[in-house]
Design a protein around this motif. Sequence first.
Motif, PDB file in Angstrom:
ATOM      1  N   PRO A 153     143.755  18.785  50.032  1.00 23.80           N
ATOM      2  CA  PRO A 153     142.404  18.333  50.401  1.00 23.80           C
ATOM      3  C   PRO A 153     141.363  18.648  49.340  1.00 23.80           C
ATOM      4  CG  PRO A 153     143.032  20.270  51.674  1.00 23.80           C
ATOM      5  CD  PRO A 153     144.265  19.800  50.979  1.00 23.80           C
ATOM      6  N   ASP A 154     141.638  19.648  48.499  1.00 23.83           N
ATOM      7  CA  ASP A 154     140.701  20.013  47.438  1.00 23.83           C
ATOM      8  C   ASP A 154     140.541  18.910  46.403  1.00 23.83           C
ATOM      9  OD1 ASP A 154     143.495  20.723  46.885  1.00 23.83           O
ATOM     10  OD2 ASP A 154     142.730  21.412  44.940  1.00 23.83           O
ATOM     11  N   ALA A 155     141.512  17.988  46.323  1.00 27.38           N
ATOM     12  CA  ALA A 155     141.441  16.919  45.326  1.00 27.38           C
ATOM     13  C   ALA A 155     140.267  15.992  45.555  1.00 27.38           C
ATOM     14  CB  ALA A 155     142.745  16.123  45.335  1.00 27.38           C
ATOM     15  N   ALA A 156     139.737  15.967  46.763  1.00 29.00           N
ATOM     16  CA  ALA A 156     138.594  15.105  47.058  1.00 29.00           C
ATOM     17  C   ALA A 156     137.358  15.501  46.273  1.00 29.00           C
ATOM     18  CB  ALA A 156     138.297  15.135  48.555  1.00 29.00           C
ATOM     19  N   ALA A 157     137.353  16.703  45.721  1.00 26.26           N
ATOM     20  CA  ALA A 157     136.191  17.176  44.969  1.00 26.26           C
ATOM     21  C   ALA A 157     136.401  17.106  43.463  1.00 26.26           C
ATOM     22  CB  ALA A 157     135.870  18.614  45.374  1.00 26.26           C
ATOM     23  N   TRP A 158     137.492  16.486  43.017  1.00 21.02           N
ATOM     24  CA  TRP A 158     137.786  16.438  41.578  1.00 21.02           C
ATOM     25  C   TRP A 158     136.679  15.720  40.826  1.00 21.02           C
ATOM     26  CZ3 TRP A 158     140.156  12.312  38.358  1.00 21.02           C
ATOM     27  CH2 TRP A 158     140.545  12.792  37.091  1.00 21.02           C
ATOM     28  N   ALA A 159     136.246  16.307  39.693  1.00 24.31           N
ATOM     29  CA  ALA A 159     135.126  15.761  38.922  1.00 24.31           C
ATOM     30  C   ALA A 159     135.564  15.027  37.670  1.00 24.31           C
ATOM     31  CB  ALA A 159     134.161  16.889  38.546  1.00 24.31           C
ATOM     32  N   GLY A 160     136.877  14.942  37.417  1.00 27.02           N
ATOM     33  CA  GLY A 160     137.334  14.148  36.291  1.00 27.02           C
ATOM     34  C   GLY A 160     137.948  14.914  35.146  1.00 27.02           C
ATOM     35  N   ASP A 161     138.000  16.250  35.226  1.00 30.20           N
ATOM     36  CA  ASP A 161     138.584  17.054  34.151  1.00 30.20           C
ATOM     37  C   ASP A 161     140.060  17.283  34.454  1.00 30.20           C
ATOM     38  OD1 ASP A 161     139.334  18.900  32.252  1.00 30.20           O
ATOM     39  OD2 ASP A 161     137.550  20.138  32.472  1.00 30.20           O
ATOM     40  N   TYR A 162     140.941  16.734  33.605  1.00 30.54           N
ATOM     41  CA  TYR A 162     142.373  16.869  33.848  1.00 30.54           C
ATOM     42  C   TYR A 162     142.821  18.330  33.834  1.00 30.54           C
ATOM     43  CZ  TYR A 162     142.671  11.831  33.086  1.00 30.54           C
ATOM     44  OH  TYR A 162     142.511  10.473  33.187  1.00 30.54           O
ATOM     45  N   ALA A 163     142.129  19.178  33.075  1.00 33.99           N
ATOM     46  CA  ALA A 163     142.520  20.585  32.998  1.00 33.99           C
ATOM     47  C   ALA A 163     142.450  21.269  34.362  1.00 33.99           C
ATOM     48  CB  ALA A 163     141.634  21.320  31.999  1.00 33.99           C
ATOM     49  N   ASP A 164     141.616  20.759  35.246  1.00 30.77           N
ATOM     50  CA  ASP A 164     141.458  21.368  36.577  1.00 30.77           C
ATOM     51  C   ASP A 164     142.648  21.114  37.489  1.00 30.77           C
ATOM     52  OD1 ASP A 164     138.966  22.300  35.821  1.00 30.77           O
ATOM     53  OD2 ASP A 164     137.884  20.602  36.715  1.00 30.77           O
ATOM     54  N   ILE A 165     143.470  20.113  37.186  1.00 28.50           N
ATOM     55  CA  ILE A 165     144.564  19.744  38.086  1.00 28.50           C
ATOM     56  C   ILE A 165     145.915  19.665  37.382  1.00 28.50           C
ATOM     57  CG2 ILE A 165     143.080  18.497  39.716  1.00 28.50           C
ATOM     58  CD1 ILE A 165     143.917  15.882  38.324  1.00 28.50           C
ATOM     59  N   ALA A 166     145.952  19.926  36.088  1.00 28.39           N
ATOM     60  CA  ALA A 166     147.158  19.677  35.301  1.00 28.39           C
ATOM     61  C   ALA A 166     148.275  20.671  35.560  1.00 28.39           C
ATOM     62  CB  ALA A 166     146.814  19.651  33.810  1.00 28.39           C
TER      63      ALA A 166
END
Length: 237
Positions: free
Chosen positions: A107-120
């Motif tokens: 559910p945290d993915a709904a707040a992703w701002a576009g930086d791949y480093a945050d989810i890689a």
Amino acid sequence: MFAPVARAQTHLVFCYDPYPPYTLGTEGAPTGGLKVELLEALVDRMDGITAEVVLMPWARCQEEARVGDVDGILPLFYSDARAEFLAFSDATFEQTSALWYNSETRPDAAAWAGDYADIADARLGLLNGAVIDAEMEAAFARNQPIQRANSIASMFDMLKFGRIQFAALDAKVGEHHLQTVGLSDVIRAMPVTIAPRTAHFGLSKASGAHVHLDALNAALRDLQTDGSLARIYAGGW
């Protein structure tokens, strides 16, 4: 779908692969789709031209355009290699891709701002042969191998059952598939779209269809001016 061949001096055959919602149907003649509708609208504004679309595997479509067995390809992305055998039209649609996630497990993915480093640190899934964004692939691949799937259905199953945490796919294609299979409430697109790319008609140089490029571009400008191009792309399926 298209005007009868007998009414025109020139009949052009375009190809594409089955890729809803851009082309609907199985191999052979399409039953509709955004890019088919766009071609229909263009032909209506081109004197002396009729056209048809034949659906076939993607590699075969490109090869038949290269040797001149078909006259063109529905809007696709430019590359130098393709420009050796295709004359590209002006831009048609801007196609964007999206990262898809399981809303129940991430559910945290709904707040992703576009930086791949945050989810890689997660595992990414792509279709076999898909090339979407080199920066994205490099960011994920630094941590673990990217998982490849043979079909959209397989890739979203991997996402649903936790074998991957994100899947990258054309935004409209993903939306169409999820609505069709009833998973839109579980699998969702992240808020920032990725990899915007313009699509262009490709006219075969070998078949001689490239001589109609100016006429096609003129019709395309008419569609842009009166808003028809935006309406077709927004129309969905």
